[in-house]
Design an enzyme around this catalytic site. Structure first.
Site, short mmCIF file in Angstrom:
data_model
loop_
_atom_site.label_atom_id
_atom_site.label_comp_id
_atom_site.label_asym_id
_atom_site.label_seq_id
_atom_site.Cartn_x
_atom_site.Cartn_y
_atom_site.Cartn_z
N ARG A 121 0.84 -1.19 0.00
CA ARG A 121 0.00 0.00 0.00
C ARG A 121 0.88 1.25 0.00
NH1 ARG A 121 -2.73 0.36 6.05
NH2 ARG A 121 -0.79 0.37 7.23
N ASN A 159 -4.67 8.72 4.05
CA ASN A 159 -4.57 7.95 5.29
C ASN A 159 -3.13 7.95 5.78
OD1 ASN A 159 -6.00 6.06 7.18
ND2 ASN A 159 -4.33 4.72 6.56
N GLU A 160 -2.94 8.32 7.00
CA GLU A 160 -1.60 8.27 7.60
C GLU A 160 -0.50 8.63 6.59
OE1 GLU A 160 -1.10 4.47 9.52
OE2 GLU A 160 -2.12 5.18 11.31
N GLU A 318 -8.12 6.03 14.97
CA GLU A 318 -7.89 4.58 15.02
C GLU A 318 -7.16 4.21 16.31
OE1 GLU A 318 -5.44 3.04 11.93
OE2 GLU A 318 -6.40 4.23 10.39
N TRP A 326 1.59 -6.02 13.66
CA TRP A 326 2.83 -5.51 13.08
C TRP A 326 3.97 -5.37 14.07
CZ3 TRP A 326 3.33 -1.07 15.82
CH2 TRP A 326 2.16 -0.41 16.20
N GLU A 366 -3.57 -7.91 7.16
CA GLU A 366 -4.04 -7.51 8.50
C GLU A 366 -5.07 -8.48 9.07
OE1 GLU A 366 -4.84 -3.30 7.69
OE2 GLU A 366 -2.90 -2.91 8.63
N LYS A 367 -5.03 -9.73 8.57
CA LYS A 367 -6.05 -10.68 9.04
C LYS A 367 -5.87 -11.04 10.51
CE LYS A 367 -3.73 -14.65 6.81
NZ LYS A 367 -2.64 -13.85 6.19
N PHE A 368 -4.66 -10.84 11.06
CA PHE A 368 -4.47 -11.12 12.49
C PHE A 368 -4.48 -9.86 13.34
CE2 PHE A 368 -2.72 -15.02 10.52
CZ PHE A 368 -3.70 -15.88 11.01
N HIS A 369 -4.96 -8.76 12.76
CA HIS A 369 -5.12 -7.51 13.53
C HIS A 369 -6.52 -7.51 14.10
CE1 HIS A 369 -5.39 -3.25 14.44
NE2 HIS A 369 -4.14 -3.07 14.08
C1 GLA Z 1 -2.73 2.12 10.51
C2 GLA Z 1 -3.58 2.18 9.25
C3 GLA Z 1 -4.66 1.15 9.21
C4 GLA Z 1 -4.16 -0.16 9.73
C5 GLA Z 1 -3.61 0.02 11.12
C6 GLA Z 1 -3.14 -1.27 11.75
O1 GLA Z 1 -3.18 2.87 11.53
O2 GLA Z 1 -4.16 3.45 9.05
O3 GLA Z 1 -5.09 1.04 7.87
O4 GLA Z 1 -3.15 -0.62 8.88
O5 GLA Z 1 -2.50 0.86 11.04
O6 GLA Z 1 -2.64 -1.08 13.05
#
Ligand code: GLA
Ligand code: ZN
Length: 672
Positions: A121, A159-160, A318, A326, A366-369
């Site tokens: 991404r 985003n971020e 978030e 991660w 991110e399936k384990f988030h």
């Molecule tokens: C960031 C991103 C999200 C996700 C989270 C996971 O904050 O904005 O899309 O990847 O991390 O912790």
């Protein structure tokens, strides 16, 4: 209510009467049958908002110029019908594969010259005009289509920013960097002077010879690298502002934000420059479980975010209900941990509780988030805790818009951080955040709340101003810090402050250059300590991180070194300055020694605890014209007691004169 100052008059207010509760919603990851289940469970959990579309570009524009908004229309309508507000993303955080295939020059390049390929991404170069053109076209489409949709509450740009694509070292960035440098320095002579290029034959005679600080034989020019950090932050801010303007043309009254990453591990953007361009400051936070004091870091983050918001409430866009994916090892949060962490953010000014993400993914990185709806489904303790938190967020509506009391400022400056983080410094074993975090944590343990603010903030309202490792400082900011002491504040400066100017040129005549007169201390040489190394102090404590050969030229010596090459030399000093006091720490004393010094500072400056508490029990007060709320968070595994009277909005019970809390629970007491 918490929209940034000058825009108050015109901007639509949101949230209105409850702490907003929800998170990222990625319905495109699921078949439509699941959407109905989502809406049912959102109602059950008390979800009041979702962020839609953050990574949806390839679903909205599957090929160049061909748009498919039908699914987004449907889910926007459904959410609106269910009374759930939408924070709509511009979907420009990640390009679709067709775009990077057609224009590979969009891809970012690392310091070694490797292209960062698509397949993850944020694979775009921050300077790419092509990427910006495509991103703005999509933003324009989205803003014109949804600006008057009844569910729309907020715009979420990208985003971020910078999370994965900064710094980029590509040729497009090289050209943009030269343009940026011309604006900053005006002439090559000025640039040569600022960068100190007389050193190592680096003098530039043409702008075209200047490159990004790519991998070199050995150390790069530090001011070159510092300017590249500034350039990166400015470039993405400019990108954000261009998206902002496109939205604003269609949508005059809906607030616009982008989610910051003010957690202390992320350091690539100067959020003090960014914050004034947000209608509402929003940020993300994840607990880093490998830290020694993760909960104290969470509090620091909240105080920094509130500082960026100018003291106004802010949005937590978030955080996680439980484990992330991660960190090297990702344990789940303890039972109650979701609620406790969330309320710790609200205590420090968050009026929104957003999570990544609504439903835990089945596939992808991110399936384990963790998520609001875990893999285990609704029949799970975590989902039950989420529902409980949703109900609490609803009851906390009366807190909305209230401010946090703080008499202490801790200064934080991304430029000082960047400048001291490079190689070839006196020590690579010190980190910018250590002294600030330590002092903030010890004050938090004492029930004292701090604002974390930029050195240029108005310091006149604080009784104590902490200046941790402010390595680089401008003349104006140094003067304002000295003025705060003269006006009556206790100013606490730590080692490795005031060393260099805005171009990272050392201030000559003895360290700590910019603060030498204020502190009445002159240092000739540094003796930084190795990791794990300590130096004995005359008060019985131990110093770590740093030591230095200081002379108290006009200051009282409070503590000296008790062993090593500096035995007998000053470690901690104090100087009376007109109405205030200037303290200097030439080392980082251990918690007990530093704590007792801070107790003296608090006593003399008249700063009081919110209420008396013990370490591990966090207390913060929020206040508005209509009342005050005492947040008490028991992070320990033991029951605790705190003096508090009123109505606890968490348990919906009256409490007082003593509040009893079980392990890992919290109370929000409406006082009086
Ligand atoms: C960031 C991103 C999200 C996700 C989270 C996971 O904050 O904005 O899309 O990847 O991390 O912790
Ligand atoms: Zn680039």
């Amino acid at each position: 209510m918490f929209v940034q100052g000058h825009r108050l008059a015109t901007m639509r207010q949101w949230p209105e009467n409850r702490i907003a509760f929800g998170g990222d919603y990625n319905p495109e990851q699921w078949p439509r049958e699941v959407w109905a289940d989502d809406l049912r469970l959102m109602a059950e959990a008390g979800v009041s908002f979702v962020t839609l579309g953050v990574f949806s570009w390839s679903w909205l524009e599957p090929s160049k110029g061909e748009y498919t908004f039908d699914w987004l229309d449907d889910i926007m309508d459904l959410l609106g019908e269910h009374g759930i507000a939408v924070d709509l993303a511009t979907a420009t955080a990640t390009p679709p594969p067709w775009l990077t295939s057609a224009y590979p020059e969009i891809l970012p390049v690392d310091r070694e010259g490797h292209t960062l390929w698509p397949g993850s991404r944020q694979s775009w170069c921050p300077s790419s005009p092509l990427y910006r053109e495509f991103a703005l076209a999509l933003t324009d489409r989205l803003a014109s289509r949804y600006h008057d949709h009844p569910a729309l509450a907020m715009w979420h740009v990208s985003n971020e920013y910078a999370c994965h694509n900064l710094p980029c070292y590509c040729d497009t960035c090289a050209v943009a960097f030269r343009r940026w440098l011309e604006q900053r320095h005006g002439t090559l002579d000025a640039l040569n002077d600022a960068w100190g290029t007389a050193f190592w034959s680096q003098r530039y005679t043409s702008w075209d010879d200047i490159l990004p600080p790519r991998i070199t034989t050995t150390f790069s020019n530090p001011t070159h690298v510092l300017d590249y950090s500034r350039f990166g932050s400015d470039t993405l801010l400019d990108f954000y502002r261009s998206e902002y303007e496109v939205i604003r043309r269609h949508s005059p009254t809906v607030p616009i934000t982008t989610n910051f990453m003010t957690m202390s591990q992320f350091r690539l953007l100067d959020y003090h420059d960014w914050a004034p361009h947000q209608d509402v400051v929003s940020t993300d936070h994840y607990v880093v479980n490998s830290l020694e004091h993760p909960q104290a870091e969470l509090s620091f983050h909240g105080d920094l975010t509130r500082g960026l918001a100018g003291g106004r409430p802010w949005m937590l866009m978030e955080h996680s209900t439980s484990a992330v994916n991660w960190q090297p090892v990702n344990p789940a949060k303890v039972p109650g941990g979701t609620i406790l962490d969330s309320l710790a953010h609200v205590a420090r000014g968050a009026d929104t509780l957003g999570f990544f993400q609504w439903r835990q993914s089945r596939s992808g990185s991110e399936k384990f988030h963790s998520a609001l709806v875990p893999h285990a489904g609704e029949d799970s303790d975590r989902f039950r805790e989420v529902c409980e938190l949703g109900a609490i967020a609803d009851r906390l509506g009366e807190v909305l818009g209230s401010r946090v009391d703080a008499d202490v400022a801790v200064l934080w400056d991304y430029e000082a951080l960047w400048a001291m983080s490079g190689p070839c410094m006196p020590s690579s074993a010190i980190d910018y955040a250590t002294a600030g975090h330590t002092i903030h944590r010890l004050l938090r343990d004492r029930g004292v709340t701090c604002d974390v603010v930029h050195p240029s903030a108005d310091l006149s309202r604080y009784r104590v101003v902490v200046v941790p490792t402010l390595y680089l400082v401008s003349d104006e900011d140094a003067a304002s810090i000295a003025a705060a002491a003269a006006a009556g504040a206790h100013v606490v400066v730590t080692y490795f402050s005031g060393i260099s100017d805005a171009n990272d040129h050392v201030r000559l005549g003895g360290y700590p250059g910019a603060f030498r007169d204020l502190l009445g201390v002159r240092v000739e040489e540094f003796f930084p300590l190795r990791e794990q190394e300590g130096v004995a102090l005359s008060d019985g404590g131990t110093g770590s991180q740093w030591s230095e050969d200081a002379t108290a030229t006009d200051a009282q010596v409070v503590t000296t070194y008790a062993n090593g090459p500096l035995a007998g030399r000053p470690a901690v000093t104090r100087r009376d300055v007109d109405a205030g006091v200037a303290w200097y720490l030439g080392t980082l004393p251990d918690d007990a020694s530093l704590g007792s010094l801070l107790d003296t500072v608090l006593r003399e400056s008249g700063v009081e605890s919110v209420v008396r508490t013990s370490p591990g029990v966090e207390v913060v007060r929020r206040r508005s014209d209509s009342g005050s709320w005492l947040f008490v968070l028991n992070h320990t595994d033991d029951a605790c007691q705190v003096t508090a009277s009123g109505h606890d909005l968490v348990s919906s019970t009256d409490v007082g004169p003593t509040l009893h809390l079980s392990p890992r629970t919290a109370a929000v007491v409406r006082e009086g």
